[in-house]
Each structure stands twice: as structure tokens, then as C-alpha cells.
Motif scaffolding. Structure first.
Motif, PDB file in Angstrom:
ATOM      1  N   THR A 156     -18.834 -26.680   9.988  1.00 22.95           N
ATOM      2  CA  THR A 156     -18.152 -25.986  11.083  1.00 22.95           C
ATOM      3  C   THR A 156     -19.214 -25.218  11.858  1.00 22.95           C
ATOM      4  O   THR A 156     -20.329 -25.013  11.361  1.00 22.95           O
ATOM      5  CB  THR A 156     -17.090 -25.010  10.553  1.00 22.95           C
ATOM      6  N   PRO A 157     -18.928 -24.811  13.097  1.00 16.75           N
ATOM      7  CA  PRO A 157     -19.916 -24.021  13.842  1.00 16.75           C
ATOM      8  C   PRO A 157     -20.384 -22.794  13.075  1.00 16.75           C
ATOM      9  O   PRO A 157     -21.565 -22.432  13.117  1.00 16.75           O
ATOM     10  CB  PRO A 157     -19.146 -23.633  15.112  1.00 16.75           C
ATOM     11  N   GLU A 158     -19.464 -22.165  12.357  1.00 18.28           N
ATOM     12  CA  GLU A 158     -19.793 -20.975  11.584  1.00 18.28           C
ATOM     13  C   GLU A 158     -20.765 -21.306  10.453  1.00 18.28           C
ATOM     14  O   GLU A 158     -21.769 -20.598  10.238  1.00 18.28           O
ATOM     15  CB  GLU A 158     -18.500 -20.390  11.021  1.00 18.28           C
ATOM     16  N   GLU A 194     -23.578 -24.572  19.155  1.00 19.46           N
ATOM     17  CA  GLU A 194     -22.301 -25.023  18.597  1.00 19.46           C
ATOM     18  C   GLU A 194     -21.134 -24.717  19.549  1.00 19.46           C
ATOM     19  O   GLU A 194     -20.246 -25.556  19.755  1.00 19.46           O
ATOM     20  CB  GLU A 194     -22.050 -24.357  17.245  1.00 19.46           C
ATOM     21  N   LEU A 195     -21.145 -23.541  20.141  1.00 16.51           N
ATOM     22  CA  LEU A 195     -20.070 -23.166  21.066  1.00 16.51           C
ATOM     23  C   LEU A 195     -20.136 -23.996  22.350  1.00 16.51           C
ATOM     24  O   LEU A 195     -19.104 -24.349  22.927  1.00 16.51           O
ATOM     25  CB  LEU A 195     -20.154 -21.677  21.405  1.00 16.51           C
ATOM     26  N   SER A 196     -21.350 -24.321  22.771  1.00 19.92           N
ATOM     27  CA  SER A 196     -21.495 -25.162  23.969  1.00 19.92           C
ATOM     28  C   SER A 196     -20.918 -26.550  23.732  1.00 19.92           C
ATOM     29  O   SER A 196     -20.320 -27.152  24.634  1.00 19.92           O
ATOM     30  CB  SER A 196     -22.970 -25.267  24.368  1.00 19.92           C
ATOM     31  N   CYS A 236     -23.365 -25.346   3.324  1.00 22.75           N
ATOM     32  CA  CYS A 236     -23.078 -25.120   4.753  1.00 22.75           C
ATOM     33  C   CYS A 236     -22.938 -26.439   5.497  1.00 22.75           C
ATOM     34  O   CYS A 236     -22.053 -26.592   6.342  1.00 22.75           O
ATOM     35  CB  CYS A 236     -24.193 -24.290   5.377  1.00 22.75           C
ATOM     36  N   LYS A 237     -23.791 -27.408   5.180  1.00 17.83           N
ATOM     37  CA  LYS A 237     -23.723 -28.712   5.847  1.00 17.83           C
ATOM     38  C   LYS A 237     -22.432 -29.452   5.479  1.00 17.83           C
ATOM     39  O   LYS A 237     -21.847 -30.149   6.301  1.00 17.83           O
ATOM     40  CB  LYS A 237     -24.940 -29.551   5.481  1.00 17.83           C
ATOM     41  N   SER A 245     -12.294 -24.162  14.118  1.00 19.54           N
ATOM     42  CA  SER A 245     -11.859 -22.782  13.901  1.00 19.54           C
ATOM     43  C   SER A 245     -11.337 -22.531  12.492  1.00 19.54           C
ATOM     44  O   SER A 245     -10.960 -21.388  12.175  1.00 19.54           O
ATOM     45  CB  SER A 245     -10.770 -22.416  14.920  1.00 19.54           C
ATOM     46  N   LYS A 246     -11.282 -23.568  11.657  1.00 18.06           N
ATOM     47  CA  LYS A 246     -10.796 -23.365  10.293  1.00 18.06           C
ATOM     48  C   LYS A 246     -11.730 -22.420   9.542  1.00 18.06           C
ATOM     49  O   LYS A 246     -12.946 -22.612   9.514  1.00 18.06           O
ATOM     50  CB  LYS A 246     -10.707 -24.709   9.564  1.00 18.06           C
ATOM     51  N   LYS A 247     -11.143 -21.404   8.962  1.00 18.59           N
ATOM     52  CA  LYS A 247     -11.933 -20.390   8.270  1.00 18.59           C
ATOM     53  C   LYS A 247     -11.976 -20.668   6.774  1.00 18.59           C
ATOM     54  O   LYS A 247     -10.954 -20.922   6.146  1.00 18.59           O
ATOM     55  CB  LYS A 247     -11.348 -18.999   8.528  1.00 18.59           C
ATOM     56  N   ASN A 248     -13.186 -20.618   6.238  1.00 18.71           N
ATOM     57  CA  ASN A 248     -13.386 -20.804   4.794  1.00 18.71           C
ATOM     58  C   ASN A 248     -13.653 -19.424   4.193  1.00 18.71           C
ATOM     59  O   ASN A 248     -14.752 -18.868   4.313  1.00 18.71           O
ATOM     60  CB  ASN A 248     -14.559 -21.746   4.537  1.00 18.71           C
TER      61      ASN A 248
END
Length: 243
Positions: A109-111, A140-142, A104-105, A78-81
Motif C-alpha cells: 500500500t502507499p503507506e 505514491e499519492l501522485s 512492507c512490500k 486506503s486499507k489500513k493495517n
């Protein structure tokens, strides 16, 4: 005169005997009062229902482990960049798609992984890009929901274990009554311990698992909404060059 003296003597002896009896009774009461009461610690009470408390303890340990492990994983995910999207926008506008994907890699994060899928589909239709990002976000959420079913199941079956302990305690009470042929508190107390401790233990474990499950799900849902907003912003970035 002699009979009068004998009567007085008998009266004095009787009074002395009554006094001794009273003193003995008082001493007995004081002794009984000074005796320490029978104490039973919490662990002694729990031990009365060990048959049910063992599986409940296992369920509690499993629930705590899953809650801690999932909390750490979800917190990291959940850390936001805040600089991720602006940086990606500059790279995309300059045509540095490989650098954008690598960024991104590295964020991992899932985002960011959802955005990486979107970047890899640049050049295709917006519908295909959106579908690719939706599939990535769903995967990612799963993965964040891994082992969450343990908390859900524990929250449902722990109270049932407590109910089983209650039934066992009632059976024990009636069995002891039939053997002792009396309904004294000493006869039924152990069965009451099993009944109440099992019910309490089952409810406590169930509540912990239930609260943990829904709390973690709430955090995943919050991340899901944020990812949806990020996807919309990313698609807007892709539409800007065509304006």
C-alpha cells in the motif's frame, strides 16, 4: 291560413337544421377530444440535439469509467493495517530489517511502501530518512491521481458544449423564423429542444465530473494525512532506542 302554415314549416325546418349543425359540432369536439395527443419520449427529445449529445455522451462515459477505476484503486490503497507498525517496531528492535522491508512490500500500500523507504535508510540521519519517506509518499499519492485530470477537464468543458448547443438551437430558431415569416411555436419548437436539451446535458455531465473529481481528491487527501501521521510514528520508533 296557408301563409301561417308555411311559416310554421319553415321554422321547424330551420330548427332541425340548427339541431343537426349542433350535433355535428359536438361530434367533432368529441372526436377531437378522443384523438391521442402527440407524445414525445425523452429519447426523441434528446435526438433533437444529437450533434451535441454525442460528445457529451462520450465525456460522460469517460468520466464514469475514471471515477469507478480510481475509486477501486483508492479504496484498495486506503486499507489500513493496524498491525503493521507494531510488527515493524518489533522487527526493527530485533534488527530484522530485511524481514521488515519484505513485510512492507507484501502489504503493498502507499503507506507500507513509504515505510519501506524509511526502513531502507536506517543508519542514516533522521533528515535523510524523512526526505526519503516524503519522496516516496509524494510518488505514491501522485500515482493515485492518475487520470484524475480527465474529470477536472470534463467538469470544465461539458457546460461549454451545452452552451454551444444552446447557440446552435438559437441559430436554428432564427433561421426557421426567417423562412416561415412567422413566430409560431411549431416553427421554433425544434430549436428550443436543441437549446434546452444541450444546456441540461452539459450541466449534468459537468456536475457529475465535478463532484467525482473533488470527492476522489478528498479521499486522497485523507490518505495523505494518515500517511503523515504514520511517518511521525515511525520516526518516533527510530528515536526510541536512543532514549
Amino acid at each position: 291560413m296557408l301563409s301561417f302554415i308555411l311559416q310554421i314549416t319553415n321554422t321547424v325546418a330551420s330548427m332541425a337544421a340548427d339541431s343537426n349543425s349542433a350535433q355535428t359540432a359536438v361530434a367533432g369536439i368529441q372526436t377531437a377530444t378522443e384523438l391521442p395527443p402527440n407524445e414525445m419520449h425523452v429519447f426523441d427529445i434528446v435526438a433533437q440535439a444529437w450533434v451535441i449529445m454525442i460528445p457529451l455522451s462520450i465525456l460522460l462515459l469517460m468520466s464514469i469509467y475514471v471515477m469507478v477505476e480510481r475509486l477501486l484503486t483508492i479504496s484498495k490503497a486506503s486499507k489500513k493495517n493496524a498491525t503493521l507498525l507494531p510488527s515493524l517496531k518489533d522487527m526493527i528492535n530485533n534488527g530484522n530489517l530485511d524481514n521488515a522491508r519484505n513485510m512492507c512490500k507484501n502489504v503493498n500500500t502507499p503507506e507500507s511502501m513509504m515505510l519501506e523507504q524509511g526502513i531502507s535508510r536506517i543508519g542514516q540521519s533522521m533528515t535523510e530518512i524523512r526526505e526519503s519517506m516524503d519522496k516516496s509518499a509524494s510518488a505514491e499519492l501522485s500515482s493515485l491521481e492518475k487520470n484524475m485530470s480527465i474529470l477536472n477537464i470534463t467538469g470544465r468543458i461539458a457546460p461549454m458544449f451545452g452552451f454551444i448547443g444552446t447557440i446552435i438551437g438559437v441559430i436554428e430558431i432564427f433561421y426557421k423564423i426567417s423562412v416561415a415569416k412567422t413566430v409560431e411555436i411549431d416553427v421554433i419548437s425544434s430549436g428550443l429542444y436543441v437549446k434546452m436539451v444541450s444546456s441540461c446535458g452539459g450541466l449534468v455531465v459537468g456536475v457529475i465530473a465535478f463532484v467525482g473529481y473533488h470527492w476522489l481528491n478528498a479521499r486522497i487527501d485523507k490518505l495523505s494525512h494518515r500517511m503523515e501521521a504514520t511517518q511521525i510514528q515511525f520516526l518516533d520508533i527510530l528515536n526510541e532506542p536512543s532514549k
